[in-house]
Scaffold this motif. Structure first.
Motif, PDB file in Angstrom:
ATOM      1  N   GLU A   1     -28.966 -48.038  10.624  1.00  0.00           N
ATOM      2  CA  GLU A   1     -30.221 -48.584  10.102  1.00  0.00           C
ATOM      3  C   GLU A   1     -30.056 -49.029   8.649  1.00  0.00           C
ATOM      4  OE1 GLU A   1     -33.363 -45.925  12.685  1.00  0.00           O
ATOM      5  OE2 GLU A   1     -32.508 -45.096  10.842  1.00  0.00           O
ATOM      6  N   ILE A   2     -29.294 -48.280   7.882  1.00  0.00           N
ATOM      7  CA  ILE A   2     -29.046 -48.652   6.484  1.00  0.00           C
ATOM      8  C   ILE A   2     -28.246 -49.953   6.426  1.00  0.00           C
ATOM      9  CG2 ILE A   2     -27.841 -47.977   4.366  1.00  0.00           C
ATOM     10  CD1 ILE A   2     -28.619 -45.081   5.033  1.00  0.00           C
ATOM     11  N   VAL A   3     -27.257 -50.096   7.298  1.00  0.00           N
ATOM     12  CA  VAL A   3     -26.461 -51.326   7.335  1.00  0.00           C
ATOM     13  C   VAL A   3     -27.348 -52.521   7.670  1.00  0.00           C
ATOM     14  CG1 VAL A   3     -24.638 -52.531   8.607  1.00  0.00           C
ATOM     15  CG2 VAL A   3     -24.286 -50.175   7.850  1.00  0.00           C
ATOM     16  N   MET A   4     -28.226 -52.371   8.652  1.00  0.00           N
ATOM     17  CA  MET A   4     -29.119 -53.467   9.018  1.00  0.00           C
ATOM     18  C   MET A   4     -30.077 -53.816   7.881  1.00  0.00           C
ATOM     19  SD  MET A   4     -28.183 -54.549  11.879  1.00  0.00           S
ATOM     20  CE  MET A   4     -29.512 -55.621  12.298  1.00  0.00           C
ATOM     21  N   LEU A   5     -30.570 -52.828   7.156  1.00  0.00           N
ATOM     22  CA  LEU A   5     -31.454 -53.073   6.026  1.00  0.00           C
ATOM     23  C   LEU A   5     -30.729 -53.822   4.921  1.00  0.00           C
ATOM     24  CD1 LEU A   5     -34.216 -52.578   4.660  1.00  0.00           C
ATOM     25  CD2 LEU A   5     -33.249 -50.482   3.734  1.00  0.00           C
ATOM     26  N   VAL A   6     -29.496 -53.421   4.631  1.00  0.00           N
ATOM     27  CA  VAL A   6     -28.708 -54.095   3.592  1.00  0.00           C
ATOM     28  C   VAL A   6     -28.419 -55.538   3.998  1.00  0.00           C
ATOM     29  CG1 VAL A   6     -26.443 -54.123   2.460  1.00  0.00           C
ATOM     30  CG2 VAL A   6     -27.724 -51.989   2.649  1.00  0.00           C
ATOM     31  N   ILE A   7     -28.062 -55.765   5.268  1.00  0.00           N
ATOM     32  CA  ILE A   7     -27.804 -57.125   5.740  1.00  0.00           C
ATOM     33  C   ILE A   7     -29.061 -57.978   5.617  1.00  0.00           C
ATOM     34  CG2 ILE A   7     -27.298 -58.507   7.805  1.00  0.00           C
ATOM     35  CD1 ILE A   7     -25.323 -56.302   8.606  1.00  0.00           C
ATOM     36  N   TYR A   8     -30.204 -57.418   5.979  1.00  0.00           N
ATOM     37  CA  TYR A   8     -31.471 -58.149   5.882  1.00  0.00           C
ATOM     38  C   TYR A   8     -31.776 -58.525   4.427  1.00  0.00           C
ATOM     39  CZ  TYR A   8     -36.461 -59.080   6.110  1.00  0.00           C
ATOM     40  OH  TYR A   8     -37.698 -59.640   5.982  1.00  0.00           O
ATOM     41  N   LEU A   9     -31.605 -57.586   3.522  1.00  0.00           N
ATOM     42  CA  LEU A   9     -31.865 -57.867   2.105  1.00  0.00           C
ATOM     43  C   LEU A   9     -30.880 -58.901   1.553  1.00  0.00           C
ATOM     44  CD1 LEU A   9     -32.724 -54.307   0.794  1.00  0.00           C
ATOM     45  CD2 LEU A   9     -34.291 -56.213   1.196  1.00  0.00           C
ATOM     46  N   LEU A  10     -29.615 -58.822   1.976  1.00  0.00           N
ATOM     47  CA  LEU A  10     -28.625 -59.802   1.527  1.00  0.00           C
ATOM     48  C   LEU A  10     -28.951 -61.195   2.053  1.00  0.00           C
ATOM     49  CD1 LEU A  10     -25.272 -57.826   1.771  1.00  0.00           C
ATOM     50  CD2 LEU A  10     -26.500 -58.516  -0.289  1.00  0.00           C
ATOM     51  N   LEU A  11     -29.469 -61.278   3.275  1.00  0.00           N
ATOM     52  CA  LEU A  11     -29.867 -62.574   3.814  1.00  0.00           C
ATOM     53  C   LEU A  11     -31.022 -63.174   3.019  1.00  0.00           C
ATOM     54  CD1 LEU A  11     -29.652 -62.056   7.677  1.00  0.00           C
ATOM     55  CD2 LEU A  11     -28.313 -63.616   6.280  1.00  0.00           C
ATOM     56  N   ILE A  12     -31.991 -62.358   2.677  1.00  0.00           N
ATOM     57  CA  ILE A  12     -33.132 -62.854   1.904  1.00  0.00           C
ATOM     58  C   ILE A  12     -32.675 -63.338   0.536  1.00  0.00           C
ATOM     59  CG2 ILE A  12     -35.247 -62.172   0.723  1.00  0.00           C
ATOM     60  CD1 ILE A  12     -35.805 -60.305   3.055  1.00  0.00           C
ATOM     61  N   ILE A  13     -31.892 -62.532  -0.163  1.00  0.00           N
ATOM     62  CA  ILE A  13     -31.435 -62.895  -1.506  1.00  0.00           C
ATOM     63  C   ILE A  13     -30.435 -64.045  -1.441  1.00  0.00           C
ATOM     64  CG2 ILE A  13     -30.188 -62.046  -3.536  1.00  0.00           C
ATOM     65  CD1 ILE A  13     -31.436 -59.278  -2.888  1.00  0.00           C
ATOM     66  N   GLY A  14     -29.523 -64.008  -0.471  1.00  0.00           N
ATOM     67  CA  GLY A  14     -28.528 -65.071  -0.334  1.00  0.00           C
ATOM     68  C   GLY A  14     -29.155 -66.411  -0.018  1.00  0.00           C
ATOM     69  N   ASN A  15     -30.199 -66.408   0.803  1.00  0.00           N
ATOM     70  CA  ASN A  15     -30.900 -67.644   1.132  1.00  0.00           C
ATOM     71  C   ASN A  15     -31.517 -68.260  -0.108  1.00  0.00           C
ATOM     72  OD1 ASN A  15     -32.034 -69.687   2.604  1.00  0.00           O
ATOM     73  ND2 ASN A  15     -33.667 -68.442   3.476  1.00  0.00           N
ATOM     74  N   GLN A  16     -32.121 -67.455  -0.949  1.00  0.00           N
ATOM     75  CA  GLN A  16     -32.727 -67.963  -2.177  1.00  0.00           C
ATOM     76  C   GLN A  16     -31.664 -68.497  -3.137  1.00  0.00           C
ATOM     77  OE1 GLN A  16     -36.017 -68.352  -2.806  1.00  0.00           O
ATOM     78  NE2 GLN A  16     -36.172 -67.791  -0.666  1.00  0.00           N
ATOM     79  N   ILE A  17     -30.545 -67.802  -3.265  1.00  0.00           N
ATOM     80  CA  ILE A  17     -29.460 -68.259  -4.135  1.00  0.00           C
ATOM     81  C   ILE A  17     -28.900 -69.584  -3.629  1.00  0.00           C
ATOM     82  CG2 ILE A  17     -27.107 -67.745  -4.913  1.00  0.00           C
ATOM     83  CD1 ILE A  17     -27.963 -64.792  -5.004  1.00  0.00           C
ATOM     84  N   PHE A  18     -28.742 -69.710  -2.303  1.00  0.00           N
ATOM     85  CA  PHE A  18     -28.237 -70.945  -1.717  1.00  0.00           C
ATOM     86  C   PHE A  18     -29.142 -72.121  -2.050  1.00  0.00           C
ATOM     87  CE2 PHE A  18     -28.417 -73.897   1.903  1.00  0.00           C
ATOM     88  CZ  PHE A  18     -27.124 -74.416   1.839  1.00  0.00           C
ATOM     89  N   PHE A  19     -30.449 -71.943  -1.902  1.00  0.00           N
ATOM     90  CA  PHE A  19     -31.377 -73.032  -2.183  1.00  0.00           C
ATOM     91  C   PHE A  19     -31.411 -73.383  -3.667  1.00  0.00           C
ATOM     92  CE2 PHE A  19     -33.487 -71.982   1.966  1.00  0.00           C
ATOM     93  CZ  PHE A  19     -33.163 -73.191   2.567  1.00  0.00           C
ATOM     94  N   ILE A  20     -31.269 -72.391  -4.534  1.00  0.00           N
ATOM     95  CA  ILE A  20     -31.241 -72.668  -5.971  1.00  0.00           C
ATOM     96  C   ILE A  20     -29.986 -73.468  -6.331  1.00  0.00           C
ATOM     97  CG2 ILE A  20     -30.953 -71.590  -8.248  1.00  0.00           C
ATOM     98  CD1 ILE A  20     -32.782 -69.333  -7.217  1.00  0.00           C
TER      99      ILE A  20
END
Length: 78
Positions: free
Chosen positions: A47-66
């Motif tokens: 569950e911790i791994v899935m939470l970290v992956i989810y947070l990385l996707l959210i942050i990574g998506n924003q960095i990609f668009f910037i």
């Protein structure tokens, strides 16, 4: 950047609402914050791994668009 700001604002509001409801129920601040963090204490490794992956996707998506927006601005200004 606006999406990340809105996400953080809504997160803060929901956390504040949860703590406020616990305080109105008569719990102390320490106990209210403990109840807020309790789901994270009982998480297993998967569950911790899935939470970290989810947070990385959210942050990574924003960095990609910037970065994409900055690259488009540089190409347009040349």
């Amino acid at each position: 950047m606006k999406v990340l700001g809105i996400f953080m604002f809504i997160l803060f509001l929901t956390l504040a609402f949860s703590v406020a409801m616990d305080l109105l129920l008569g719990l102390g601040l320490y106990h209210a914050l403990s109840q807020l963090l309790n789901p994270f204490w009982v998480m297993e490794a998967g569950e911790i791994v899935m939470l970290v992956i989810y947070l990385l996707l959210i942050i990574g998506n924003q960095i990609f668009f910037i970065l994409k927006k900055k690259a488009n601005e540089q190409d347009g200004s040349s």
